[in-house]
Design an enzyme around this catalytic site. Structure first.
Site, short mmCIF file in Angstrom:
data_model
loop_
_atom_site.label_atom_id
_atom_site.label_comp_id
_atom_site.label_asym_id
_atom_site.label_seq_id
_atom_site.Cartn_x
_atom_site.Cartn_y
_atom_site.Cartn_z
N ASN A 11 0.87 -1.17 0.00
CA ASN A 11 0.00 0.00 0.00
C ASN A 11 0.91 1.22 0.00
OD1 ASN A 11 -1.81 2.04 0.47
ND2 ASN A 11 -2.29 1.43 2.59
N TRP A 12 1.07 1.80 -1.18
CA TRP A 12 2.00 2.94 -1.31
C TRP A 12 1.43 4.23 -0.73
CZ3 TRP A 12 4.32 2.28 -6.97
CH2 TRP A 12 5.21 1.19 -6.95
N LYS A 13 0.13 4.25 -0.43
CA LYS A 13 -0.53 5.48 0.04
C LYS A 13 -0.26 6.60 -0.98
CE LYS A 13 -0.17 3.56 4.59
NZ LYS A 13 -0.18 3.73 6.04
N HIS A 101 -9.57 1.37 4.69
CA HIS A 101 -8.30 1.58 5.39
C HIS A 101 -8.54 2.61 6.50
CE1 HIS A 101 -4.24 2.93 6.26
NE2 HIS A 101 -3.83 1.77 5.77
N GLU A 103 -6.95 5.09 7.43
CA GLU A 103 -6.76 6.49 7.04
C GLU A 103 -7.99 7.03 6.31
OE1 GLU A 103 -2.95 5.94 5.12
OE2 GLU A 103 -2.12 5.47 7.09
N GLU A 172 -5.71 -4.54 10.66
CA GLU A 172 -4.73 -3.47 10.82
C GLU A 172 -5.08 -2.64 12.06
OE1 GLU A 172 -2.44 -2.58 6.96
OE2 GLU A 172 -4.03 -1.13 7.20
N GLY A 178 2.12 2.55 10.85
CA GLY A 178 3.10 3.62 10.72
C GLY A 178 3.75 4.04 12.02
N SER A 214 3.18 -1.81 10.58
CA SER A 214 4.61 -1.85 10.89
C SER A 214 5.27 -3.20 10.61
CB SER A 214 4.86 -1.40 12.33
OG SER A 214 4.41 -0.07 12.52
N GLY A 235 2.69 -0.88 4.40
CA GLY A 235 2.76 0.53 4.04
C GLY A 235 4.21 0.94 3.82
N GLY A 236 4.79 1.58 4.82
CA GLY A 236 6.13 2.15 4.73
C GLY A 236 7.17 1.25 4.05
#
Ligand code: PGA
Length: 262
Positions: A11-13, A101, A103, A172, A178, A214, A235-236
Site C-alpha cells: 500500500n504505497w498510500k 483503510h 486512514e 490493521e 506507521g 509496521s 505501508g512504509g
C-alpha cells in the site's frame, strides 16, 4: 484441506518509491534470491494515476504481480467531482481495491455503511475487495478488540453480502500503522480467529486474512511462523524494494494456516 496461498500487498498510500516505478520493479525482479515464486502472490496498490504505468512496468520486467487501487467510489458514474469508480480502476488494470483503510475512516470520515456500498461496487466490477478492519489504542486497552473488529466486519459485509466473489480481509490495528510498533504474533493469531469466526457466518471460509501495521523484514518471519495471517498489507516498508522483497522472502518458506473447505 486447502492451504491459503500467502499474499503480500503493498500500500504505497500517496507516495511512489524513490527512483520511480521502473527502478522499483527492476529491483524487485532482479532480487532473484528472494523473488517470490508461484507459492506467493504479490499485489501493489499505487495512487490512481500510476495503476496503468505500474502495470506496464510489471509486464515489461516479467515480474509476477498484480496492481490494485487504494480506494474507489461506491457509485458507477455521475456528477461526483474527484471520484473514481471501480470500473475505471479496472480499466487501468486493477484487480483489487483496498477499502476501509483506517486512514480513509479517520481522515476522510468513511463509515462502515459507505464501505459496504463500496464493497458491492467493487464486487460488481469483478474486482476483489480488500477490506481493512482494526481497533484503536483505546479499544485495545479496554479489551474491546474482538467487539470492534466483529462489528466492523458485520457492518461492512452484511449489506454487501452475496455481492462479492472473492474477498480479502486485513487486520490493521490503528496503533500499529506507521508507528513502528507491530502487533505481536499472539495478538495476530487471536484476532485472526475472531475474523475467521465472522467470515464463517458469512460463508466466506476461503477468504484470506492478512495482517498490517509496521511489518518489516525483521518481524515478518516471526509473524509468519505463528501462522496467524495469510500474508501482509505493508505501508512504509513497501516503498523500498529490498525491504518489500525481504518480507516476501520471510513469508515464502512458511505455508499459511490450513483451513477446511466447506
Ligand atoms: P505501515 O502501514 O506498514 O506503514 O504500518 C500499513 C498500512 O497502513 O496499510
Amino acid at each position: 484441506v486447502k492451504l491459503h496461498r500467502p499474499l503480500v500487498v503493498a500500500n504505497w498510500k500517496m507516495n511512489i518509491p524513490e527512483g520511480g516505478l521502473s527502478d522499483f520493479v527492476a529491483s524487485c525482479s532482479s532480487n532473484s534470491e528472494s523473488r517470490p515464486g508461484k507459492d506467493i502472490e504479490v499485489w501493489i496498490a499505487p495512487p490512481f494515476p500510476y495503476l496503468s504505468p505500474l502495470r506496464a512496468e510489471i509486464s515489461a520486467f516479467g515480474f509476477d504481480a498484480e496492481v490494485g487501487a487504494q480506494n474507489c467510489s461506491d457509485q458507477k458514474t455521475g456528477a461526483l467531482t474527484g471520484e473514481v469508480s471501480a470500473e475505471m480502476v479496472s480499466d487501468q488494470g486493477a484487480v483489487f481495491v483496498i477499502l476501509g483503510h483506517s486512514e480513509r475512516r479517520t481522515l476522510f470520515g468513511e463509515t462502515d455503511a459507505l464501505i459496504a456500498r463500496k464493497i458491492t461496487a467493487v464486487g460488481m466490477a469483478q474486482l476483489v475487495p480488500l477490506v481493512c478492519v482494526g481497533e484503536d489504542l483505546e479499544s485495545r486497552e479496554r479489551g474491546l478488540t474482538a467487539q470492534v473488529v466483529t462489528r466492523q466486519l458485520r457492518e461492512c459485509l452484511g449489506p454487501a453480502r452475496d455481492r462479492f466473489g472473492s474477498l480479502v480481509i486485513a487486520y490493521e490495528p490503528l496503533w500499529a500503522i506507521g508507528t513502528g510498533r507491530n502487533a505481536s504474533a499472539a495478538v495476530v493469531v487471536e484476532v485472526n480467529q475472531v475474523i475467521r469466526k465472522v467470515l464463517r457466518d458469512f460463508g466466506e471460509e476461503s477468504s484470506r486474512v492478512l495482517y498490517g501495521g509496521s511489518v518489516t523484514p525483521e518481524n515478518a518471519a516471526d509473524l509468519a511462523r505463528a501462522g496467524g495471517a495469510d500474508g501482509f498489507l505493508i505501508g512504509g516498508a513497501s516503498l523500498d524494494p529490498s525491504k518489500f522483497m525481504g518480507i516476501c522472502a520471510a513469508l515464502s518458506p512458511h505455508p499459511a494456516s490450513p483451513v477446511e473447505k466447506s
